[in-house]
Design a protein around this motif. Structure first.
Motif, PDB file in Angstrom:
ATOM      1  N   GLY A   1       0.684  -1.165   0.068  1.00 19.73           N
ATOM      2  CA  GLY A   1      -0.081   0.029  -0.065  1.00 19.73           C
ATOM      3  C   GLY A   1       0.791   1.297   0.106  1.00 19.73           C
ATOM      4  O   GLY A   1       2.206   1.303   0.348  1.00 19.73           O
ATOM      5  N   VAL A   2       0.308   2.553  -0.553  1.00 21.47           N
ATOM      6  CA  VAL A   2       0.810   3.680  -0.252  1.00 21.47           C
ATOM      7  C   VAL A   2      -0.072   4.396   0.340  1.00 21.47           C
ATOM      8  O   VAL A   2      -1.112   4.646  -0.014  1.00 21.47           O
ATOM      9  N   ILE A   3       0.635   5.095   1.579  1.00 23.77           N
ATOM     10  CA  ILE A   3      -0.045   6.046   2.510  1.00 23.77           C
ATOM     11  C   ILE A   3       0.651   7.496   2.140  1.00 23.77           C
ATOM     12  O   ILE A   3       1.797   7.697   2.350  1.00 23.77           O
ATOM     13  N   ASN A   4      -0.241   8.315   1.563  1.00 25.58           N
ATOM     14  CA  ASN A   4       0.341   9.906   1.307  1.00 25.58           C
ATOM     15  C   ASN A   4      -0.160  10.685   2.366  1.00 25.58           C
ATOM     16  O   ASN A   4      -1.085  10.808   2.774  1.00 25.58           O
ATOM     17  N   TYR A   5       1.064  11.126   2.795  1.00 24.96           N
ATOM     18  CA  TYR A   5       0.982  12.114   4.084  1.00 24.96           C
ATOM     19  C   TYR A   5       0.989  13.451   3.209  1.00 24.96           C
ATOM     20  O   TYR A   5       2.068  14.150   2.780  1.00 24.96           O
ATOM     21  N   THR A   6      -0.331  14.030   2.816  1.00 23.49           N
ATOM     22  CA  THR A   6      -0.572  15.067   1.700  1.00 23.49           C
ATOM     23  C   THR A   6      -1.257  16.157   2.105  1.00 23.49           C
ATOM     24  O   THR A   6      -1.703  16.356   3.439  1.00 23.49           O
TER      25      THR A   6
ATOM     26  N   HIS B   1      -4.490  13.963   5.259  1.00 29.03           N
ATOM     27  CA  HIS B   1      -4.251  15.644   5.131  1.00 29.03           C
ATOM     28  C   HIS B   1      -3.415  15.896   6.588  1.00 29.03           C
ATOM     29  O   HIS B   1      -3.809  16.010   7.489  1.00 29.03           O
ATOM     30  N   MET B   2      -2.302  15.750   5.928  1.00 31.80           N
ATOM     31  CA  MET B   2      -1.073  16.026   7.030  1.00 31.80           C
ATOM     32  C   MET B   2      -0.155  16.824   6.739  1.00 31.80           C
ATOM     33  O   MET B   2       0.929  17.137   7.520  1.00 31.80           O
TER      34      MET B   2
END
Ligand code: 3EB
Length: 348
Positions: free
Chosen positions: A40-45, A63-64
């Motif tokens: 998986g890909v967790i985007n801290y974006t 939303h980080m």
């Protein structure tokens, strides 16, 4: 009932591939620069969307980050081929040994019921697919310190739903995984969990902190249910070379926040807490001997409440962690109003 974490003696000597994560840029993660089997890909974006399956990969946007320049991806890879799917609103990926499951709870005036339901969907999926050993959870909670529609702090509202879900699935206190419960900049509550089929897990507590699941009533109607760390062994007999997933760790001794208003003292105590947690002195109670120091921690996230504190926090962290450690600094709220910083990582 069969024990959630019973050791299968037929697998006693078998070595299992452990999951790995790396931090990359968003474009790199999307462009497939990461080789191997992506769990998986967790985007801290800059916005919260998903979870979804994108180009065959489980993807969750959190939303980080305040702007695109701060955004990064955490990419999870494993040793085997990955299959994805969806189950009652949660999205998952699994490889026969490890499962990553992600979910989201829409912004609302109250969170207990939706948190319970989303956790139930994820825990039910683990039972259905046979990944009963959940070893790490991350929870990202918008307006974490605000009051909900009933005047209960959002974090405490979330803790209530989480505790109820664990109860429904008969999790004993010593069976809850290590976790992060942290603020986010939008999107209600988003989460992702990691679970294993056959790895031997040990929930680890810090002898200098009260177990969070024993916190007194003053911190909310139901205590936060998480372990200080989870030890994931490579085989069922070797207790010298496993992974340690360190939960979000803050300036807490016993159950009390120490050093309110003093960022440097809070960073020091958070680091001291992790140092003790992963030390052989603390791990002796679990018959784990690894000789770990803060230099063995990697995949580190440092959550800082006030942006202006980041330079000082960075300086202190760089002094104590390995120069080779991968560290991300995030500017978000922390689950207790008097906490200024929280730190997590993995001894791999
Ligand atoms: C603490 O030690 C600080 O609610 O899942 C740290 C890690 C904290 C996880 C959670 C909360 C959580 O109590 C807060």
């Amino acid at each position: 009932p069969t024990p959630r974490r019973g050791i299968d003696m037929t697998q006693e000597q078998q070595t299992v591939d452990l999951p790995r994560s790396v931090f990359t840029g968003l474009a790199e993660a999307r462009g497939g620069a990461v080789t191997g089997n992506v769990l998986g890909v967790i985007n801290y974006t800059t916005e919260c969307t998903g979870p979804r399956v994108e180009n065959g990969r489980l993807t969750l946007d959190l939303h980080m980050a305040a702007d695109a320049g701060e955004a990064f991806a955490e990419v999870w890879t494993t040793g085997r081929e990955v299959v994805t799917g969806e189950h009652h609103g949660v999205v998952y990926a699994h490889d026969g040994e490890y499962l990553l499951v992600a979910g989201r709870i829409a912004p609302a005036g109250r969170y207990t019921e939706d948190t319970r339901a989303a956790y139930v969907a994820a825990l039910d999926l683990m039972d259905t697919l046979g990944y009963k050993n959940c070893f790490r959870m991350w929870n990202f909670i918008n307006d974490i310190n605000a009051d909900n529609a009933d005047g209960l702090e959002v974090y405490r509202d979330f803790c209530k739903g989480r505790a109820e879900a664990f109860e429904l699935f008969h999790f004993g206190d010593s069976e809850v995984p290590s976790a992060t419960g942290i603020g986010s900049l939008g999107g209600g509550i988003a989460f992702y969990f990691l679970a294993s089929r056959s790895a031997a897990l040990t929930s680890v507590e810090n002898s200098k902190q009260m177990a969070a699941y024993h916190y007194p009533r003053q911190y909310g109607p139901r205590p936060p249910k998480f372990a200080r760390a989870t030890y994931l062994a490579t085989t069922h007999t070797d207790r010298r070379s496993g992974q340690i997933y360190v939960a979000g760790t803050a300036s807490i001794r016993g159950h009390e926040t120490l050093h309110a208003g003093d960022i440097e003292a809070q960073v020091k105590l958070s680091l001291d807490n992790i140092e003790h947690l992963i030390s052989d002195e603390n791990l002796a109670a679990y018959e784990i001997t690894q000789g770990n120091s803060l230099h063995n921690l990697d995949n580190i996230k440092v959550y800082v409440r006030h942006r202006s504190d980041i330079p000082a926090v960075r300086r202190m962290c760089e002094e104590r962690f390995s120069p080779n450690a991968h560290i991300q600094y995030l500017n978000v709220d922390v689950c207790r109003a008097d906490l200024l910083v929280e730190i997590e990582g993995i001894v791999a």
